[in-house]
Design a protein around this motif. Structure first.
Motif, mmCIF file in Angstrom:
data_model
loop_
_atom_site.group_PDB
_atom_site.id
_atom_site.type_symbol
_atom_site.label_atom_id
_atom_site.label_comp_id
_atom_site.label_asym_id
_atom_site.label_seq_id
_atom_site.Cartn_x
_atom_site.Cartn_y
_atom_site.Cartn_z
ATOM 1 N N ASN A 34 0.810 -1.220 0.000
ATOM 2 C CA ASN A 34 0.000 0.000 0.000
ATOM 3 C C ASN A 34 0.840 1.265 0.000
ATOM 4 O O ASN A 34 0.385 2.317 -0.456
ATOM 5 N N LEU A 35 2.053 1.176 0.535
ATOM 6 C CA LEU A 35 2.902 2.354 0.569
ATOM 7 C C LEU A 35 3.271 2.834 -0.826
ATOM 8 O O LEU A 35 3.345 4.025 -1.086
ATOM 9 N N GLY A 36 3.495 1.904 -1.720
ATOM 10 C CA GLY A 36 3.866 2.285 -3.073
ATOM 11 C C GLY A 36 5.365 2.522 -3.210
ATOM 12 O O GLY A 36 6.069 2.778 -2.235
ATOM 13 N N GLU A 37 5.837 2.465 -4.434
ATOM 14 C CA GLU A 37 7.273 2.593 -4.684
ATOM 15 C C GLU A 37 7.787 3.981 -4.336
ATOM 16 O O GLU A 37 8.865 4.131 -3.757
ATOM 17 N N ALA A 38 7.011 5.031 -4.658
ATOM 18 C CA ALA A 38 7.471 6.399 -4.396
ATOM 19 C C ALA A 38 7.622 6.653 -2.897
ATOM 20 O O ALA A 38 8.610 7.253 -2.452
ATOM 21 N N THR A 39 6.672 6.183 -2.103
ATOM 22 C CA THR A 39 6.737 6.397 -0.657
ATOM 23 C C THR A 39 7.897 5.622 -0.046
ATOM 24 O O THR A 39 8.567 6.096 0.873
ATOM 25 N N LEU A 40 8.139 4.409 -0.544
ATOM 26 C CA LEU A 40 9.254 3.618 -0.026
ATOM 27 C C LEU A 40 10.583 4.309 -0.293
ATOM 28 O O LEU A 40 11.473 4.321 0.566
#
Length: 265
Positions: free
Chosen positions: A119-125
């Motif tokens: 749910n965090l997504g690649e950009a947030t990670l």
């Protein structure tokens, strides 16, 4: 009177009243060796009870959970019976419902962690990795007294790249620490002022005549300031009057800034 030993294990692994729905009682499987054979003999079972560990056992559990996303105690009983039916003494062993339920609690937690990462997504990670790094890619700058003094406006001309400063001078001078925003910064909707105050930002005892902070001039007392000779003609009354005026101006400036912020909001 003749003594007769009791053929019962008083401590350690011993036979229990296992439900035949989950295990087969009797002599150990001839194919068992080592610890598995020992466990089966002590338990009085054909195959010993083991926690869910092998790939085959995990696969059985996962396939059942896909069809029963919210399992109850009756579902754990069904899974235990499936393990008994498929037990081969090599990759799959019998289970009790309590063993299945214990594994489910750990399995559920791992599934929640995986779902959170998705749910965090690649950009947030990537943002989290950047914020949690111990270093920064921003170039360090040489700090002069003008840059360190918080009362002065930023002076771009006073900052020089590290490469332009001799090594000996760089070792003797402190560097400005790069500010790294907190992890919750991306979710902030408005400016959040920093309430902490570093000890090095306190004014000199000769303020407002001395424009430096204590970490620069050492002025924790008037006799400690290294520029005290410049102010030897100033009396205590003059210094007290100047401090009172300085504090009043700071209060006015603080009030004005608060009014500006309220108008912007």
């Amino acid at each position: 009177m003749e003594f007769k030993a009791v053929d019962t294990a008083m401590v350690g692994i011993r036979p229990l009243s296992y439900d035949p729905k989950y295990v087969d009682k009797g002599a150990p499987d001839p194919g068992l060796t080592g610890d598995l054979q020992f466990l089966a003999e002590r338990m009085g079972l054909f195959l010993p009870l083991q926690p869910i560990a092998s790939r085959e056992e995990i696969k059985i559990f996962t396939e059942f959970m896909l069809e029963h996303p919210k399992p109850s105690d009756s579902d754990f009983i069904k899974v235990a019976q499936i393990y008994k039916e498929r037990a081969d003494g090599v990759h799959i062993f019998p289970k009790l419902p309590s063993l299945v339920k214990s594994y489910y609690n750990r399995w559920k937690l791992n599934q929640e962690i995986k779902a959170s990462k998705r749910n965090l997504g690649e950009a947030t990670l990537k943002l989290r990795e950047t914020l949690f790094k111990n270093s920064t890619s921003i170039e360090k700058f040489y700090a002069t007294d003008a840059v360190r003094d918080p009362r002065n406006k930023p002076n771009i001309d006073a900052a020089m790249p590290v490469a332009a400063i001799p090594q000996q001078q760089r070792d003797n001078e402190p560097t400005v620490q790069t500010f790294v925003p907190p992890v919750q910064a991306p979710s902030q909707q408005s400016h959040v002022p920093v309430l902490t105050k570093q000890s090095g930002y306190y004014k000199c005892a000769w303020a407002p005549f001395c424009q430096y902070t204590r970490d620069v001039c050492g002025g924790i007392r008037r006799d400690k300031c290294k520029y005290k000779d410049n102010y030897k003609d100033i009396s205590s009354d003059q210094l007290a009057e100047a401090k009172t005026k300085m504090r009043n101006e700071e209060k006015k400036r603080k009030w004005w800034n608060q009014q500006q912020q309220e108008e912007q909001q």
